[in-house]
Every structure is written in C-alpha cells, then in structure tokens.
Design a protein around this motif. Structure first.
Motif, PDB file in Angstrom:
ATOM      1  N   GLN A   1      -5.874  -4.077 -14.296  1.00  0.00           N
ATOM      2  CA  GLN A   1      -5.915  -5.265 -15.165  1.00  0.00           C
ATOM      3  C   GLN A   1      -7.347  -5.498 -15.689  1.00  0.00           C
TER       4      GLN A   1
ATOM      5  N   ARG B   1      -4.843 -24.750 -20.859  1.00  0.00           N
ATOM      6  CA  ARG B   1      -5.099 -23.535 -20.071  1.00  0.00           C
ATOM      7  C   ARG B   1      -3.899 -22.581 -20.147  1.00  0.00           C
ATOM      8  N   TYR B   2      -4.169 -21.319 -19.923  1.00  0.00           N
ATOM      9  CA  TYR B   2      -3.102 -20.321 -19.811  1.00  0.00           C
ATOM     10  C   TYR B   2      -3.687 -19.134 -19.052  1.00  0.00           C
ATOM     11  N   ALA B   3      -2.797 -18.318 -18.538  1.00  0.00           N
ATOM     12  CA  ALA B   3      -3.243 -17.140 -17.778  1.00  0.00           C
ATOM     13  C   ALA B   3      -3.779 -16.114 -18.781  1.00  0.00           C
TER      14      ALA B   3
ATOM     15  N   TYR C   1      -4.013 -21.283  -1.994  1.00  0.00           N
ATOM     16  CA  TYR C   1      -3.335 -21.616  -3.250  1.00  0.00           C
ATOM     17  C   TYR C   1      -3.696 -23.032  -3.721  1.00  0.00           C
TER      18      TYR C   1
ATOM     19  N   LEU D   1      -5.691 -13.896  -2.783  1.00  0.00           N
ATOM     20  CA  LEU D   1      -5.552 -14.296  -4.182  1.00  0.00           C
ATOM     21  C   LEU D   1      -6.818 -13.939  -4.938  1.00  0.00           C
TER      22      LEU D   1
ATOM     23  N   GLN E   1      -8.859  -7.998 -16.932  1.00  0.00           N
ATOM     24  CA  GLN E   1      -9.576  -9.252 -16.638  1.00  0.00           C
ATOM     25  C   GLN E   1     -10.594  -9.064 -15.505  1.00  0.00           C
TER      26      GLN E   1
ATOM     27  N   THR F   1      -7.596 -16.815 -14.823  1.00  0.00           N
ATOM     28  CA  THR F   1      -6.312 -16.154 -14.597  1.00  0.00           C
ATOM     29  C   THR F   1      -6.092 -16.015 -13.096  1.00  0.00           C
ATOM     30  N   PRO F   2      -5.020 -16.669 -12.590  1.00  0.00           N
ATOM     31  CA  PRO F   2      -4.688 -16.469 -11.180  1.00  0.00           C
ATOM     32  C   PRO F   2      -4.026 -15.111 -11.043  1.00  0.00           C
ATOM     33  N   MET F   3      -4.283 -14.404  -9.971  1.00  0.00           N
ATOM     34  CA  MET F   3      -3.717 -13.057  -9.817  1.00  0.00           C
ATOM     35  C   MET F   3      -3.271 -12.739  -8.397  1.00  0.00           C
ATOM     36  N   GLU F   4      -2.055 -12.253  -8.326  1.00  0.00           N
ATOM     37  CA  GLU F   4      -1.573 -11.634  -7.083  1.00  0.00           C
ATOM     38  C   GLU F   4      -1.376 -10.138  -7.298  1.00  0.00           C
ATOM     39  N   GLY F   5      -1.633  -9.703  -8.510  1.00  0.00           N
ATOM     40  CA  GLY F   5      -1.420  -8.300  -8.871  1.00  0.00           C
ATOM     41  C   GLY F   5      -2.569  -7.410  -8.439  1.00  0.00           C
TER      42      GLY F   5
ATOM     43  N   ARG G   1       8.237 -23.424 -19.387  1.00  0.00           N
ATOM     44  CA  ARG G   1       8.388 -24.161 -18.129  1.00  0.00           C
ATOM     45  C   ARG G   1       9.826 -24.664 -18.030  1.00  0.00           C
TER      46      ARG G   1
ATOM     47  N   LYS H   1      -5.152 -13.087 -20.684  1.00  0.00           N
ATOM     48  CA  LYS H   1      -4.928 -11.645 -20.519  1.00  0.00           C
ATOM     49  C   LYS H   1      -6.154 -10.845 -20.945  1.00  0.00           C
TER      50      LYS H   1
ATOM     51  N   LYS I   1       4.084 -22.668 -24.010  1.00  0.00           N
ATOM     52  CA  LYS I   1       4.255 -22.651 -22.551  1.00  0.00           C
ATOM     53  C   LYS I   1       5.736 -22.584 -22.200  1.00  0.00           C
TER      54      LYS I   1
HETATM   55  C1  FMN Z   1      -0.157 -16.829  -7.711  1.00  0.00           C
HETATM   56  C2  FMN Z   1      -0.154 -16.274  -9.099  1.00  0.00           C
HETATM   57  C3  FMN Z   1      -0.299 -14.902  -9.306  1.00  0.00           C
HETATM   58  C4  FMN Z   1      -0.382 -14.388 -10.606  1.00  0.00           C
HETATM   59  N1  FMN Z   1      -0.668 -13.058 -10.808  1.00  0.00           N
HETATM   60  C5  FMN Z   1      -0.981 -12.624 -12.058  1.00  0.00           C
HETATM   61  C6  FMN Z   1      -1.502 -11.329 -12.284  1.00  0.00           C
HETATM   62  O1  FMN Z   1      -1.694 -10.527 -11.364  1.00  0.00           O
HETATM   63  N2  FMN Z   1      -1.819 -10.970 -13.549  1.00  0.00           N
HETATM   64  C7  FMN Z   1      -1.658 -11.821 -14.622  1.00  0.00           C
HETATM   65  O2  FMN Z   1      -1.995 -11.447 -15.749  1.00  0.00           O
HETATM   66  N3  FMN Z   1      -1.140 -13.064 -14.442  1.00  0.00           N
HETATM   67  C8  FMN Z   1      -0.821 -13.479 -13.194  1.00  0.00           C
HETATM   68  N4  FMN Z   1      -0.353 -14.771 -13.005  1.00  0.00           N
HETATM   69  C9  FMN Z   1      -0.163 -15.655 -14.167  1.00  0.00           C
HETATM   70  C10 FMN Z   1       1.273 -16.149 -14.358  1.00  0.00           C
HETATM   71  O3  FMN Z   1       2.065 -15.118 -14.895  1.00  0.00           O
HETATM   72  C11 FMN Z   1       1.247 -17.387 -15.260  1.00  0.00           C
HETATM   73  O4  FMN Z   1       0.485 -18.396 -14.626  1.00  0.00           O
HETATM   74  C12 FMN Z   1       2.636 -17.920 -15.574  1.00  0.00           C
HETATM   75  O5  FMN Z   1       3.362 -16.994 -16.336  1.00  0.00           O
HETATM   76  C13 FMN Z   1       2.576 -19.249 -16.323  1.00  0.00           C
HETATM   77  O6  FMN Z   1       1.858 -19.092 -17.534  1.00  0.00           O
HETATM   78  P1  FMN Z   1       0.508 -19.880 -17.855  1.00  0.00           P
HETATM   79  O7  FMN Z   1      -0.321 -19.867 -16.597  1.00  0.00           O
HETATM   80  O8  FMN Z   1      -0.123 -19.060 -18.957  1.00  0.00           O
HETATM   81  O9  FMN Z   1       0.871 -21.258 -18.281  1.00  0.00           O
HETATM   82  C14 FMN Z   1      -0.234 -15.272 -11.714  1.00  0.00           C
HETATM   83  C15 FMN Z   1      -0.044 -16.643 -11.479  1.00  0.00           C
HETATM   84  C16 FMN Z   1      -0.027 -17.140 -10.212  1.00  0.00           C
HETATM   85  C17 FMN Z   1       0.088 -18.636 -10.002  1.00  0.00           C
END
Ligand code: FMN
Length: 210
Positions: free
Chosen positions: A68, A11-13, A137, A180, A70, A155-159, A200, A15, A198
């Motif tokens: 964004q 998995r990855y966030a 969370y 969230l 997504q 994709t998790p987002m706080e943005g 980390r 885009k 990744k």
């Molecule tokens: C609570 C939270 C909020 C996040 N907000 C955003 C966001 O608004 N937009 C986005 O593209 N990624 C967002 N991310 C993704 C993180 O940048 C990403 O999980 C982190 O860089 C680790 O990369 P990976 O999840 O691809 O392994 C968020 C992640 C978390 C956990």
C-alpha cells in the motif's frame, strides 16, 4: 450539523497522499496529545505508539503492508502496538502515576489497585492481547477525528502482516504486537477517493431503540 460531524464528513480513508507535504512538529504534537488523552480500560493504556519517520524502514514496512502506497507517501506512519501481556507491574505503574498526578497519600489507591490486579489475574493469558489491542482502536478513533479538525488526513489500516511489523520494529522483544497502522499526512489532489460519497448504513439499519 455539529462541527465534529462536519470534520467526520470531510475525512476519508486516503488512498494517495501528497508525499511533498509534511505535518508540522506542532500539529504532530497535537495529534500525539489526542492519542495520549484517549480513554482506556481502567486507564491503563496498555500499548505504545511507534511513529516511524525513517524512509528505509518505511519501504520495508510497505512490503509488509500489501504494498500500500500510503505507507511510504504519507508524512508520518503511526503503528499502534498493544502489549501482549498485562499484569501486576502495569497496575503498579498506573498507581504510581495516579498517586503522583493527583497528589494522593501513598497507598490511597490500594483498594482500586487490588481490584484491577484481581481482574487481570482472572483474565486468561490468551485473552489479554485481544483486550489490549481493543484499546488501540479507541486511540485510533481519536487520531482520526483530531486530525480531521486540523485538515490532516489519516488512513486507518489493518492491511499489514503483524508478524513482519513485529520483526522489523523489534516489537517482539518488548512484548508488543502491531495491532493497527495509521498513515498521516495530506491527500493528493489526484486521489479520486476524496470525491466519493460516504457509504454508511442508514439510522434504521444501524440503531435499535428499545
Ligand atoms: C480498522 C480499519 C482498518 C482499515 N484498513 C485499511 C487498509 O488496510 N487500507 C485502506 O486503504 N483502508 C483501510 N481502512 C479504511 C476503510 O476501508 C474505510 O475507513 C471505510 O471504507 C470507510 O470509509 P471512509 O473512512 O473513507 O469514510 C481501514 C479502516 C479501519 C477502521
């Protein structure tokens, strides 16, 4: 490596989602169940999860999410909204549910109920939203990992701007607050991010063994 960690590496966030691919009703039900099964403080689950499918609403929410992509291109949009208040009524609802679920005599959980009411009664009102938002969370974490097992991207987002989400989704009136967001669907073949390694912390940086 465990199967779980294999999924976590996959998995990855995401885009960029492939807007042509939709999550099936069956998989959606599995993801909802993973959220429903999430642990929470006292088991109270003081939040709701809004699944936004409506495209017009998604376009408005995108504007409230730093534009964004997504938000509109993913198959589904999940908004985790924490309760802004917590009190006796929430405890009573839990007690009713637990008593019925476990087939207990009425009042069997009264002691636990009084304990929870005392804890919530002692919690300052302005601390409650922070406490309830933390619970979301945990649910998000479960969604990420349950989806990864199904090869579904999240994709998790706080943005995003919570006040705008609250207005667009009518959350204020329900004493809820958008804490969230998670976009759910399938990665686009052109999303280069999927090929990045990744990043980390090392075990040495992350863990302290005493
Ligand atoms: C609570 C939270 C909020 C996040 N907000 C955003 C966001 O608004 N937009 C986005 O593209 N990624 C967002 N991310 C993704 C993180 O940048 C990403 O999980 C982190 O860089 C680790 O990369 P990976 O999840 O691809 O392994 C968020 C992640 C978390 C956990």
């Amino acid at each position: 490596m465990s199967q779980f960690n294999e999924y976590a590496k996959w998995r990855y966030a995401t885009k960029k989602f492939d807007a042509s691919k939709k999550v099936s009703a069956e998989d959606l039900a599995t993801l909802k169940e993973a959220i429903r099964l999430s642990a929470s403080s006292f088991g109270l689950q003081l939040y709701k999860v809004i699944v936004v499918e409506n495209p017009e609403l998604r376009t408005k929410l995108q504007e409230a999410s730093w534009g964004q992509s997504q938000i509109t291109e993913a198959s589904h949009l999940f908004v985790f909204a924490n309760q802004t208040t917590a009190g006796d009524a929430d405890v009573d609802a839990y007690l009713d549910n637990a008593t019925a679920t476990r087939n207990l005599p009425q009042g069997a959980l009264a002691g636990f109920g009084d304990y929870m009411k005392g804890a919530l009664g002692n919690m300052p009102e302005d601390v409650k939203p922070t406490w309830t938002s933390k619970q979301t969370y945990i649910a998000l974490g479960n969604l990420l990992n349950a989806a990864a097992e199904l090869k579904i991207d999240v994709t998790p987002m706080e943005g995003f701007v919570p006040a705008k989400y609250n207005e667009l989704l009518g959350l204020d009136k329900l004493n809820l607050n958008a804490a969230l967001v998670a976009t759910v669907g399938y990665r686009h073949a052109e999303d280069d991010t999927q090929h990045y390694a990744k990043v980390r912390k090392s075990n040495e940086d992350l863990f302290i063994t005493i």
